[in-house]
Scaffold this active site. Structure first.
Site, PDB file in Angstrom:
ATOM      1  N   GLY A  45     -49.044  62.347  58.637  1.00 33.02           N
ATOM      2  CA  GLY A  45     -49.747  61.551  59.647  1.00 33.02           C
ATOM      3  C   GLY A  45     -49.976  62.222  60.987  1.00 33.02           C
ATOM      4  O   GLY A  45     -50.982  61.964  61.644  1.00 33.02           O
ATOM      5  N   GLU A 100     -44.801  62.799  65.957  1.00 37.81           N
ATOM      6  CA  GLU A 100     -44.994  61.797  64.904  1.00 37.81           C
ATOM      7  C   GLU A 100     -46.223  60.950  65.214  1.00 37.81           C
ATOM      8  O   GLU A 100     -46.609  60.793  66.379  1.00 37.81           O
ATOM      9  CB  GLU A 100     -43.713  60.926  64.822  1.00 37.81           C
ATOM     10  CG  GLU A 100     -43.759  59.736  63.906  1.00 37.81           C
ATOM     11  CD  GLU A 100     -43.934  60.060  62.424  1.00 37.81           C
ATOM     12  OE1 GLU A 100     -44.867  60.806  62.081  1.00 37.81           O
ATOM     13  OE2 GLU A 100     -43.162  59.514  61.623  1.00 37.81           O
ATOM     14  N   ASP A 101     -46.849  60.416  64.191  1.00 34.23           N
ATOM     15  CA  ASP A 101     -48.057  59.614  64.395  1.00 34.23           C
ATOM     16  C   ASP A 101     -47.743  58.239  64.994  1.00 34.23           C
ATOM     17  O   ASP A 101     -48.305  57.848  66.003  1.00 34.23           O
ATOM     18  CB  ASP A 101     -48.864  59.470  63.092  1.00 34.23           C
ATOM     19  CG  ASP A 101     -48.048  58.936  61.915  1.00 34.23           C
ATOM     20  OD1 ASP A 101     -46.838  58.676  62.062  1.00 34.23           O
ATOM     21  OD2 ASP A 101     -48.640  58.777  60.825  1.00 34.23           O
ATOM     22  N   ASP A 104     -42.717  52.744  63.844  1.00 34.83           N
ATOM     23  CA  ASP A 104     -42.850  51.369  63.379  1.00 34.83           C
ATOM     24  C   ASP A 104     -41.445  50.757  63.370  1.00 34.83           C
ATOM     25  O   ASP A 104     -40.957  50.314  64.404  1.00 34.83           O
ATOM     26  CB  ASP A 104     -43.509  51.448  61.994  1.00 34.83           C
ATOM     27  CG  ASP A 104     -43.910  50.109  61.428  1.00 34.83           C
ATOM     28  OD1 ASP A 104     -44.289  49.223  62.197  1.00 34.83           O
ATOM     29  OD2 ASP A 104     -43.864  49.952  60.192  1.00 34.83           O
ATOM     30  N   LYS A 132     -45.127  50.688  67.725  1.00 31.70           N
ATOM     31  CA  LYS A 132     -45.180  49.242  67.457  1.00 31.70           C
ATOM     32  C   LYS A 132     -43.778  48.692  67.706  1.00 31.70           C
ATOM     33  O   LYS A 132     -43.027  48.452  66.755  1.00 31.70           O
ATOM     34  CB  LYS A 132     -45.535  48.986  65.994  1.00 31.70           C
ATOM     35  CG  LYS A 132     -46.971  49.201  65.603  1.00 31.70           C
ATOM     36  CD  LYS A 132     -47.126  48.812  64.128  1.00 31.70           C
ATOM     37  CE  LYS A 132     -48.471  49.149  63.583  1.00 31.70           C
ATOM     38  NZ  LYS A 132     -48.526  48.978  62.109  1.00 31.70           N
ATOM     39  N   PHE A 153     -52.310  46.978  61.211  1.00 36.76           N
ATOM     40  CA  PHE A 153     -52.353  48.211  60.423  1.00 36.76           C
ATOM     41  C   PHE A 153     -53.569  49.048  60.822  1.00 36.76           C
ATOM     42  O   PHE A 153     -54.695  48.584  60.744  1.00 36.76           O
ATOM     43  CB  PHE A 153     -52.385  47.894  58.928  1.00 36.76           C
ATOM     44  CG  PHE A 153     -52.120  49.121  58.102  1.00 36.76           C
ATOM     45  CD1 PHE A 153     -50.831  49.623  57.993  1.00 36.76           C
ATOM     46  CD2 PHE A 153     -53.150  49.785  57.456  1.00 36.76           C
ATOM     47  CE1 PHE A 153     -50.574  50.775  57.259  1.00 36.76           C
ATOM     48  CE2 PHE A 153     -52.900  50.930  56.709  1.00 36.76           C
ATOM     49  CZ  PHE A 153     -51.609  51.425  56.610  1.00 36.76           C
ATOM     50  N   ASP A 160     -53.300  57.116  57.514  1.00 35.70           N
ATOM     51  CA  ASP A 160     -54.001  56.847  56.258  1.00 35.70           C
ATOM     52  C   ASP A 160     -53.860  55.404  55.783  1.00 35.70           C
ATOM     53  O   ASP A 160     -52.982  54.668  56.206  1.00 35.70           O
ATOM     54  CB  ASP A 160     -53.418  57.744  55.159  1.00 35.70           C
ATOM     55  CG  ASP A 160     -52.014  57.288  54.740  1.00 35.70           C
ATOM     56  OD1 ASP A 160     -51.162  57.109  55.635  1.00 35.70           O
ATOM     57  OD2 ASP A 160     -51.780  57.092  53.529  1.00 35.70           O
ATOM     58  N   ARG A 166     -57.646  59.577  56.956  1.00 41.06           N
ATOM     59  CA  ARG A 166     -56.978  60.382  57.980  1.00 41.06           C
ATOM     60  C   ARG A 166     -57.996  61.169  58.805  1.00 41.06           C
ATOM     61  O   ARG A 166     -57.717  61.571  59.924  1.00 41.06           O
ATOM     62  CB  ARG A 166     -56.023  61.393  57.329  1.00 41.06           C
ATOM     63  CG  ARG A 166     -54.874  60.777  56.556  1.00 41.06           C
ATOM     64  CD  ARG A 166     -53.901  61.872  56.140  1.00 41.06           C
ATOM     65  NE  ARG A 166     -52.962  61.463  55.113  1.00 41.06           N
ATOM     66  CZ  ARG A 166     -51.809  60.845  55.329  1.00 41.06           C
ATOM     67  NH1 ARG A 166     -51.466  60.524  56.551  1.00 41.06           N
ATOM     68  NH2 ARG A 166     -51.007  60.527  54.334  1.00 41.06           N
TER      69      ARG A 166
HETATM   70  P1  5GP Z   1     -40.983  53.806  60.424  1.00 40.89           P
HETATM   71  O1  5GP Z   1     -40.951  53.947  61.917  1.00 40.89           O
HETATM   72  O2  5GP Z   1     -41.082  52.378  59.991  1.00 40.89           O
HETATM   73  O3  5GP Z   1     -39.887  54.524  59.726  1.00 40.89           O
HETATM   74  O4  5GP Z   1     -42.251  54.459  59.809  1.00 40.89           O
HETATM   75  C1  5GP Z   1     -43.248  55.031  60.480  1.00 40.89           C
HETATM   76  C2  5GP Z   1     -44.262  55.449  59.442  1.00 40.89           C
HETATM   77  O5  5GP Z   1     -44.865  54.286  58.841  1.00 40.89           O
HETATM   78  C3  5GP Z   1     -45.387  56.202  60.085  1.00 40.89           C
HETATM   79  O6  5GP Z   1     -45.133  57.586  60.128  1.00 40.89           O
HETATM   80  C4  5GP Z   1     -46.546  55.864  59.185  1.00 40.89           C
HETATM   81  O7  5GP Z   1     -46.560  56.738  58.089  1.00 40.89           O
HETATM   82  C5  5GP Z   1     -46.242  54.463  58.675  1.00 40.89           C
HETATM   83  N1  5GP Z   1     -46.971  53.426  59.445  1.00 40.89           N
HETATM   84  C6  5GP Z   1     -46.441  52.486  60.250  1.00 40.89           C
HETATM   85  N2  5GP Z   1     -47.391  51.715  60.789  1.00 40.89           N
HETATM   86  C7  5GP Z   1     -48.573  52.192  60.324  1.00 40.89           C
HETATM   87  C8  5GP Z   1     -49.945  51.820  60.524  1.00 40.89           C
HETATM   88  O8  5GP Z   1     -50.309  50.891  61.259  1.00 40.89           O
HETATM   89  N3  5GP Z   1     -50.871  52.562  59.871  1.00 40.89           N
HETATM   90  C9  5GP Z   1     -50.550  53.607  59.047  1.00 40.89           C
HETATM   91  N4  5GP Z   1     -51.530  54.253  58.457  1.00 40.89           N
HETATM   92  N5  5GP Z   1     -49.268  53.987  58.826  1.00 40.89           N
HETATM   93  C10 5GP Z   1     -48.301  53.281  59.465  1.00 40.89           C
HETATM   94 MG    MG Z   2     -45.978  59.189  58.950  1.00 42.39          MG
END
Ligand code: 5GP
Ligand code: MG
Length: 178
Positions: A45, A100-101, A104, A132, A153, A160, A166
């Protein structure tokens, strides 16, 4: 793709460029005395974001390395399973910036943080393009955040939906109809 519809554009290409420049300014000023930096891109990402960010860094010696991290799909968010691959280069004794992208639940980066700390970097910083905070379950706080977004989302600019979109130069909110 079947079952996917763009609801609205959240960030245009120009807005993303401004966000990335703002992040680079902060990083450059915090690291103004650093001679070198390892930028660790979290695949897949953050790939697009990383390539734009590094070109705005003014630290003399920048190395780009990659690590693969994935949490199970959105359908499976409650599982909390995070898989982390190997770093493509050595980070021991180095100043490291993890890119990181989106943050969440925070599980991916809190897991990654533990793994990377064990590799004895000199310093470890985390930069997330999007955050988020309303969905956070793990105790994780990034050093740099590009934009705080609501719980929707998004795709594009590296993010993606089922590995697609992407490549979009903007970030859009999508509606998934299965
Ligand atoms: P977490 O913080 O829950 O461990 O995960 C983060 C990952 O969840 C991100 O790197 C991404 O891959 C995915 N993710 C979370 N929210 C979104 C979103 O709104 N869109 C997309 N495409 N991926 C998301
Ligand atoms: Mg990711």
């Amino acid at each position: 793709m079947k079952g996917m519809k763009i609801k609205r554009i959240m960030f245009t290409e120009e807005e993303l460029s401004g966000i990335v420049s703002g992040l680079a300014d902060k990083i450059n000023s915090d690291l103004k005395d650093a001679e070198s930096l390892v930028v660790l891109c979290v695949l897949k990402g953050a790939a697009v974001f990383t390539t734009d960010l590094v070109r705005r860094l003014s630290i003399p010696d920048v190395r780009i390395e990659f690590i693969r991290a994935s949490s199970y799909g959105r359908e499976d968010v409650s599982s909390g399973n995070v898989t982390v691959g190997a770093v493509t280069g050595d980070i021991e004794g180095k100043d490291v910036l993890v890119v990181e992208d989106i943050i969440d639940t925070g599980r991916t980066l809190s897991e990654l943080k533990e793994r990377l700390k064990a590799m004895n970097p000199k310093s470890l910083r985390f930069c997330g393009l999007f955050d988020k905070p309303s969905r956070r379950t793990a105790d994780f706080k990034a050093d740099y955040i590009g934009a705080v977004i609501p719980d929707e989302f998004i795709v594009g600019y590296g993010l993606d939906y089922a590995e697609y979109y992407r490549h979009l130069p903007y970030v859009a909110v999508i509606e998934i109809n299965d």
